[in-house]
Design an enzyme around this catalytic site. Structure first.
Site, mmCIF file in Angstrom:
data_model
loop_
_atom_site.group_PDB
_atom_site.id
_atom_site.type_symbol
_atom_site.label_atom_id
_atom_site.label_comp_id
_atom_site.label_asym_id
_atom_site.label_seq_id
_atom_site.Cartn_x
_atom_site.Cartn_y
_atom_site.Cartn_z
ATOM 1 N N THR A 194 1.679 -1.283 0.813
ATOM 2 C CA THR A 194 2.613 -2.403 0.824
ATOM 3 C C THR A 194 3.995 -1.890 1.199
ATOM 4 O OG1 THR A 194 3.803 -3.995 -0.578
ATOM 5 C CG2 THR A 194 2.905 -2.071 -1.667
ATOM 6 N N TYR A 215 4.608 -2.521 -10.081
ATOM 7 C CA TYR A 215 3.660 -2.759 -8.982
ATOM 8 C C TYR A 215 3.861 -1.732 -7.876
ATOM 9 C CZ TYR A 215 2.083 -4.656 -4.519
ATOM 10 O OH TYR A 215 1.519 -4.794 -3.275
#
Length: 336
Positions: free
Chosen positions: A128, A152
């Site tokens: 990501t 995250y």
């Protein structure tokens, strides 16, 4: 490597990007096994909404990415593994960071161990753009410093490094794809573009948003899916990290204005404190350098730049404003 006829496992196939990738690979003639999260209703997320013609071509396996045995059994006999299963909601990672470590890092370890045991020909691990944190310089290349500004992001940095360590340590044929902010049909309303569209679609002109000044490189889901496939097909991508982005940077506030123009609504934005990240956790700027993807395997966004972004938004708005799709969302409620 041509993926036609290849046996492919997709973890997280029931999710937003995973369901689109699953559909496209079936269309291209691959033999797809979809690894979906088990639940007592025996549902398969977004795969339940695709055409029966495509769904009937898919082998469904329910399980949990944290279960090493189940992952190993699902992967047996597969040539290529697309690993997308993860917890991705940044706000929830503040509430339950341990679950992100267990799912995103331990889950990735299970995939890598199984791929090593079964000698898979390719493992495509999903990263990501959040791993970069706020850009120190733009456009952001793959060797930009990493900074986990949320639990995250930290879990994804750990998972990425674990995947690359298997390439270095065991010659496991791993490639890491690093998509920037993907948007499009089926995305969770937790994400900013669906959040804007669904609020406007229910008749609200005043919409609730968090920070408006951060910029993002929004990548339409069709381009992201092509990126996954081209990474898997390329021998040059093995052992590499590759950005997939639109080559276009736009603020959240300007994105809301563009969506309002497309939907014919004058947008008034209200600040909602629940939608703000902690100050030091906010990623203020993301803008991809995609030259490596172009150089290694010729990938380019078909929805790049401002004009491409608008076309992608128009397709996204059409999907979300279809009443059959809109009713699938909890309108007027912010969910982390």
């Amino acid at each position: 490597m041509n993926l036609e006829g290849k046996k492919i496992l997709i973890t997280g196939a029931d999710g937003f990007i995973g369901s689109h990738l699953t559909e496209e690979l079936v269309r291209r003639g691959a033999c797809v096994t979809a690894f979906v999260l088990y639940n007592s209703l025996n549902t398969a997320g977004w795969l339940d909404s695709i055409s029966n013609k495509i769904r009937n071509e898919i082998r469904m396996v329910s399980g949990d990415i944290r279960d090493s045995y189940r992952v190993k059994e699902a992967m047996k006999g597969c040539d290529v593994v697309f690993h997308l299963a993860a917890l991705i909601a940044i706000p929830y990672s503040y509430e339950s960071p341990a679950s992100y470590i267990e799912t995103n890092i331990t889950g990735t370890l299970n995939v890598l161990q199984a791929a090593r045991q079964w000698e898979a020909a390719r493992v495509i691990h999903t990263s990501t753009s959040e791993v970069y944190g706020s850009a120190r310089y733009v456009p952001i290349p793959e060797d930009h410093p990493l900074r986990g500004q949320s639990p995250y992001a930290a879990s994804k940095i750990g998972a990425d490094q674990l995947a690359l360590s298997f390439y270095d340590s065991f010659s496991t044929p791993v490639a890491v794809i690093r998509p920037f902010n993907t948007y499009g049909p089926r995305q969770s309303a937790r994400a900013v573009i669906p959040a804007i569209i669904t609020q406007l679609a229910q008749g609200s002109q005043k919409i609730n948003l968090g920070a408006l000044s951060p910029t993002r490189d929004f990548n339409f889901v069709k381009d992201t899916v092509r990126g996954f496939i081209q990474v898997a097909e390329s021998d040059h991508a093995i052992g590499e990290v590759v950005n997939i982005g639109s080559g276009f940077e736009i603020s959240i506030g300007e994105t809301a204005e563009m969506i309002g123009q497309i939907m014919g609504v004058s947008v008034e934005i209200q600040s909602d404190s629940a939608r703000f990240r902690p100050e030091k956790s906010e990623v203020t700027r993301l803008y991809a350098d995609i030259s490596k993807a172009v150089r290694l395997f010729g990938w380019k966004p078909e929805y790049g730049g401002r004009e491409g972004f608008r076309r992608g938004l128009e397709e996204t708005v059409r999907w979300f404003t279809d009443l059959e799709h809109l009713k699938l969302y909890h309108l007027g409620r912010y969910e982390i």
